[in-house]
Design an enzyme around this catalytic site. Structure first.
Site, PDB file in Angstrom:
ATOM      1  CB  ILE A   1      -0.937   0.009   1.230  1.00  0.00           C
ATOM      2  CG1 ILE A   1      -1.834  -1.234   1.218  1.00  0.00           C
ATOM      3  CG2 ILE A   1      -1.789   1.281   1.252  1.00  0.00           C
ATOM      4  CD1 ILE A   1      -2.621  -1.451   2.499  1.00  0.00           C
TER       5      ILE A   1
ATOM      6  CG  ASP B   1      14.428  -1.437  12.266  1.00  0.00           C
ATOM      7  OD1 ASP B   1      13.225  -1.302  12.534  1.00  0.00           O
ATOM      8  OD2 ASP B   1      15.080  -2.483  12.500  1.00  0.00           O
TER       9      ASP B   1
ATOM     10  CB  THR C   1      -6.083  -3.543   9.685  1.00  0.00           C
ATOM     11  OG1 THR C   1      -6.919  -4.634   9.344  1.00  0.00           O
ATOM     12  CG2 THR C   1      -5.542  -3.815  11.083  1.00  0.00           C
ATOM     13  CG  ASP C   2     -11.155  -4.766   8.070  1.00  0.00           C
ATOM     14  OD1 ASP C   2     -10.007  -5.264   8.147  1.00  0.00           O
ATOM     15  OD2 ASP C   2     -12.008  -5.184   7.258  1.00  0.00           O
ATOM     16  CD  GLU C   3      -6.901  -8.548   9.300  1.00  0.00           C
ATOM     17  OE1 GLU C   3      -6.392  -9.359  10.083  1.00  0.00           O
ATOM     18  OE2 GLU C   3      -6.620  -8.507   8.085  1.00  0.00           O
TER      19      GLU C   3
ATOM     20  CE1 TYR D   1      -1.221  -6.363  10.546  1.00  0.00           C
ATOM     21  CE2 TYR D   1      -3.437  -7.232  10.181  1.00  0.00           C
ATOM     22  CZ  TYR D   1      -2.473  -6.258   9.949  1.00  0.00           C
ATOM     23  OH  TYR D   1      -2.764  -5.195   9.126  1.00  0.00           O
TER      24      TYR D   1
ATOM     25  CB  ALA E   1      -3.429  -8.390  19.449  1.00  0.00           C
ATOM     26  CB  SER E   2       0.677  -6.012  16.946  1.00  0.00           C
ATOM     27  OG  SER E   2       0.419  -6.212  15.570  1.00  0.00           O
ATOM     28  CE  LYS E   3      -1.808  -1.654  11.631  1.00  0.00           C
ATOM     29  NZ  LYS E   3      -0.772  -0.768  11.004  1.00  0.00           N
TER      30      LYS E   3
HETATM   31  P1  NAD Z   1       3.464  -4.680   3.503  1.00  0.00           P
HETATM   32  O1  NAD Z   1       3.863  -5.813   4.403  1.00  0.00           O
HETATM   33  O2  NAD Z   1       3.338  -4.904   2.043  1.00  0.00           O
HETATM   34  O3  NAD Z   1       4.500  -3.472   3.684  1.00  0.00           O
HETATM   35  C1  NAD Z   1       5.021  -3.111   4.933  1.00  0.00           C
HETATM   36  C2  NAD Z   1       6.251  -2.238   4.682  1.00  0.00           C
HETATM   37  O4  NAD Z   1       6.774  -1.847   5.959  1.00  0.00           O
HETATM   38  C3  NAD Z   1       7.384  -2.962   3.944  1.00  0.00           C
HETATM   39  O5  NAD Z   1       7.906  -2.128   2.916  1.00  0.00           O
HETATM   40  C4  NAD Z   1       8.422  -3.208   5.022  1.00  0.00           C
HETATM   41  O6  NAD Z   1       9.756  -3.226   4.525  1.00  0.00           O
HETATM   42  C5  NAD Z   1       8.181  -2.024   5.954  1.00  0.00           C
HETATM   43  N1  NAD Z   1       8.624  -2.309   7.325  1.00  0.00           N
HETATM   44  C6  NAD Z   1       8.326  -3.398   8.074  1.00  0.00           C
HETATM   45  N2  NAD Z   1       8.966  -3.323   9.251  1.00  0.00           N
HETATM   46  C7  NAD Z   1       9.660  -2.159   9.267  1.00  0.00           C
HETATM   47  C8  NAD Z   1      10.510  -1.535  10.208  1.00  0.00           C
HETATM   48  N3  NAD Z   1      10.784  -2.113  11.380  1.00  0.00           N
HETATM   49  N4  NAD Z   1      11.049  -0.328   9.902  1.00  0.00           N
HETATM   50  C9  NAD Z   1      10.788   0.257   8.695  1.00  0.00           C
HETATM   51  N5  NAD Z   1       9.993  -0.306   7.752  1.00  0.00           N
HETATM   52  C10 NAD Z   1       9.442  -1.509   8.033  1.00  0.00           C
HETATM   53  O7  NAD Z   1       2.116  -4.120   4.139  1.00  0.00           O
HETATM   54  P2  NAD Z   1       0.856  -3.450   3.428  1.00  0.00           P
HETATM   55  O8  NAD Z   1      -0.107  -4.507   3.066  1.00  0.00           O
HETATM   56  O9  NAD Z   1       1.298  -2.476   2.424  1.00  0.00           O
HETATM   57  O10 NAD Z   1       0.241  -2.668   4.672  1.00  0.00           O
HETATM   58  C11 NAD Z   1       0.687  -1.355   4.998  1.00  0.00           C
HETATM   59  C12 NAD Z   1      -0.069  -0.862   6.220  1.00  0.00           C
HETATM   60  O11 NAD Z   1      -1.460  -0.868   5.968  1.00  0.00           O
HETATM   61  C13 NAD Z   1       0.146  -1.744   7.458  1.00  0.00           C
HETATM   62  O12 NAD Z   1       0.260  -0.886   8.575  1.00  0.00           O
HETATM   63  C14 NAD Z   1      -1.127  -2.580   7.531  1.00  0.00           C
HETATM   64  O13 NAD Z   1      -1.417  -2.923   8.860  1.00  0.00           O
HETATM   65  C15 NAD Z   1      -2.140  -1.629   6.937  1.00  0.00           C
HETATM   66  N6  NAD Z   1      -3.287  -2.263   6.268  1.00  0.00           N
HETATM   67  C16 NAD Z   1      -3.080  -3.208   5.310  1.00  0.00           C
HETATM   68  C17 NAD Z   1      -4.172  -3.758   4.656  1.00  0.00           C
HETATM   69  C18 NAD Z   1      -4.005  -4.765   3.549  1.00  0.00           C
HETATM   70  O14 NAD Z   1      -4.996  -5.310   3.039  1.00  0.00           O
HETATM   71  N7  NAD Z   1      -2.806  -5.060   3.082  1.00  0.00           N
HETATM   72  C19 NAD Z   1      -5.474  -3.349   4.994  1.00  0.00           C
HETATM   73  C20 NAD Z   1      -5.639  -2.385   5.990  1.00  0.00           C
HETATM   74  C21 NAD Z   1      -4.535  -1.838   6.607  1.00  0.00           C
HETATM   75  P1  TYD Z   2      -4.931 -12.765   3.683  1.00  0.00           P
HETATM   76  O1  TYD Z   2      -4.685 -12.314   2.280  1.00  0.00           O
HETATM   77  O2  TYD Z   2      -3.818 -13.395   4.448  1.00  0.00           O
HETATM   78  O3  TYD Z   2      -5.537 -11.505   4.451  1.00  0.00           O
HETATM   79  P2  TYD Z   2      -6.213 -11.430   5.948  1.00  0.00           P
HETATM   80  O4  TYD Z   2      -5.977 -12.687   6.672  1.00  0.00           O
HETATM   81  O5  TYD Z   2      -5.476 -10.281   6.552  1.00  0.00           O
HETATM   82  O6  TYD Z   2      -7.660 -11.152   5.693  1.00  0.00           O
HETATM   83  O7  TYD Z   2      -6.132 -13.801   3.652  1.00  0.00           O
HETATM   84  C1  TYD Z   2      -7.396 -13.457   3.106  1.00  0.00           C
HETATM   85  C2  TYD Z   2      -8.336 -14.616   3.378  1.00  0.00           C
HETATM   86  O8  TYD Z   2      -7.880 -15.761   2.634  1.00  0.00           O
HETATM   87  C3  TYD Z   2      -8.353 -15.058   4.842  1.00  0.00           C
HETATM   88  O9  TYD Z   2      -9.688 -15.443   5.186  1.00  0.00           O
HETATM   89  C4  TYD Z   2      -7.437 -16.269   4.877  1.00  0.00           C
HETATM   90  C5  TYD Z   2      -7.604 -16.864   3.496  1.00  0.00           C
HETATM   91  N1  TYD Z   2      -6.404 -17.552   2.928  1.00  0.00           N
HETATM   92  C6  TYD Z   2      -6.519 -18.828   2.397  1.00  0.00           C
HETATM   93  O10 TYD Z   2      -7.614 -19.423   2.363  1.00  0.00           O
HETATM   94  N2  TYD Z   2      -5.403 -19.413   1.871  1.00  0.00           N
HETATM   95  C7  TYD Z   2      -4.182 -18.809   1.881  1.00  0.00           C
HETATM   96  O11 TYD Z   2      -3.168 -19.418   1.434  1.00  0.00           O
HETATM   97  C8  TYD Z   2      -4.077 -17.488   2.434  1.00  0.00           C
HETATM   98  C9  TYD Z   2      -2.757 -16.769   2.470  1.00  0.00           C
HETATM   99  C10 TYD Z   2      -5.219 -16.886   2.942  1.00  0.00           C
END
Ligand code: NAD
Ligand code: TYD
Length: 352
Positions: free
Chosen positions: A15, A62, A133-135, A158, A160-162
């Site tokens: 993102i 970091d 996140t919505d989680e 995850y 819980a940490s967010k």
């Molecule tokens: P991602 O795992 O693709 O990217 C995370 C980035 O953070 C990476 O570039 C990584 O190198 C960097 N990073 C990790 N640890 C670090 C550290 N200690 N210091 C500096 N950089 C560090 O994650 P994403 O899916 O792009 O999610 C980004 C944010 O959005 C997260 O905070 C996540 O909780 C939130 N979010 C994600 C989703 C989703 O569907 N992916 C939905 C809602 C919210």
């Molecule tokens: P994921 O992309 O890991 O996102 P999140 O768990 O944060 O929603 O998973 C999306 C959904 O897909 C989740 O219900 C778990 C399921 N899933 C599988 O069924 N198989 C897989 O290999 C993975 C990675 C996820």
């Protein structure tokens, strides 16, 4: 007036890279600092097209290292933070929860702490935006939606940490008056997502004719949002959101996992010219994820009513664009799925 200096953390991730690109291209008068320590999920390839822009700066650092974070605030005097850096994968959080506490909780605290020390409680023109996140809201049954006032009930390490990080961000608003903002978004999809997450994992496995692991019976429900729409919503909220407030962001696009996997199989088969049903044959139901949240769904009426923001990309268009992108960028997939990823894949999926 001096230029705005915006620190975006995690900008080399999925993102974050879309947000950085958007901010760099749209706001030439802002200086955009992308801080990322390039974990397995961070990849500067994701930003190759904008890396030479004059208002873009990459900082490899970091967020777990407070001294380093503080020194960067001292040096650059950021006036805003948009914080995305995180460990983001639920399955990894089950295997290694401590890493999630370090980065997601302590890392966020380091940023808040350094921001407050730098801003010295004069918050004019300052903003700390936590991307969450919505989680954090937990798991829904067959009905109901997460609203901004839904009580937090995280159930994975995850989430819980967010949730913990969100609480600290809110505490900084109430205790120190820091102008913060939080948004909680549903599952994103689109280009540059690391293929440990469902959608790119399915497409990658189809490409290699590997089995497609579906957890449990595949009936868990997620709400899916096109990643560039999320970046747009963050942009809108960053500029117009009210400090101290929370906004839910969603795609109005709930799907059962199995329904989504079928759709991805069919689109990919069509694009690759494979026979109808070819990839569906790869689907394998595997052991469920421990504590697997049943359903996520968002009431996104607040951002719509107050900011006029709604997702602009329909699922019909978004999923086809996504499959097309991974097929056209299989070298990106190959590059990120070599090395460490293969070890993770073997360990996680072959232990099931
Ligand atoms: P991602 O795992 O693709 O990217 C995370 C980035 O953070 C990476 O570039 C990584 O190198 C960097 N990073 C990790 N640890 C670090 C550290 N200690 N210091 C500096 N950089 C560090 O994650 P994403 O899916 O792009 O999610 C980004 C944010 O959005 C997260 O905070 C996540 O909780 C939130 N979010 C994600 C989703 C989703 O569907 N992916 C939905 C809602 C919210
Ligand atoms: P994921 O992309 O890991 O996102 P999140 O768990 O944060 O929603 O998973 C999306 C959904 O897909 C989740 O219900 C778990 C399921 N899933 C599988 O069924 N198989 C897989 O290999 C993975 C990675 C996820």
């Amino acid at each position: 007036m001096s230029k705005r200096k915006i620190l975006i953390t995690g900008g080399a991730g999925f993102i974050g890279s879309h947000l950085v690109r958007r901010m760099v291209l749209r706001y030439e008068d802002y200086e955009i600092y992308n801080l990322d320590n390039l974990t397995y999920a961070g990849n500067l390839e994701n930003l190759r097209d904008i890396e030479s822009k004059a208002n873009y700066h990459f900082i490899k650092a970091d967020i777990n290292d407070f001294e380093e974070v503080k020194a960067l605030f001292d040096r650059y005097r950021f006036d805003s933070v948009i914080h995305l850096a995180a460990e983001s994968h639920v399955d990894r959080s089950i295997e290694d929860p401590l890493a999630f506490v370090h980065t997601n909780v302590l890392g966020t605290m380091h940023l808040l702490y350094a921001a407050r020390q730098t801003w010295k409680d004069d918050y004019t023109g300052k903003r700390f935006y936590q991307v969450s996140t919505d989680e954090v809201y937990g798991s829904l049954g067959d009905t109901g939606l997460f609203r901004e006032d839904t009580a937090y009930d995280p159930r994975s390490p995850y989430s819980a940490s967010k949730a913990s990080a969100d609480h600290f961000v809110r505490a900084y608003f109430h205790t120190y008056g820091m102008p913060v903002l939080i948004s909680n978004c549903s599952n994103n999809y689109g280009p540059y997502q690391f293929p440990e997450k469902l959608i790119p994992l399915v497409i990658n496995n189809i490409l290699h004719r590997r089995t497609i692991p579906v957890y449990g019976d595949g009936s868990n429900v997620r709400d899916w949002l096109w990643v560039e729409d999320h970046a747009e919503a963050i942009d809108v909220l960053f500029h117009n959101g009210i400090e101290g407030e929370t906004y839910n962001i969603g795609g109005n696009n709930e799907m059962q996992n199995i329904e989504l996997v079928h759709l991805l199989c069919d689109i990919t088969d069509e694009m690759l010219g494979r026979p109808v049903g070819d990839s569906r044959a790869l689907i394998t139901f595997v052991k469920d994820r421990p504590g697997h949240d049943r359903r996520y769904a968002i009431d996104a009426s607040k951002i719509k009513d107050t900011m006029g923001w709604e997702p602009g990309t329909t699922p019909e268009v978004g999923f086809r664009k996504t499959v097309r992108w991974y097929l056209d960028n299989d070298s990106w997939l190959d590059a990120v799925t070599s090395g460490e990823y293969l070890k993770y894949y073997e360990k996680h999926y072959h232990a099931r």
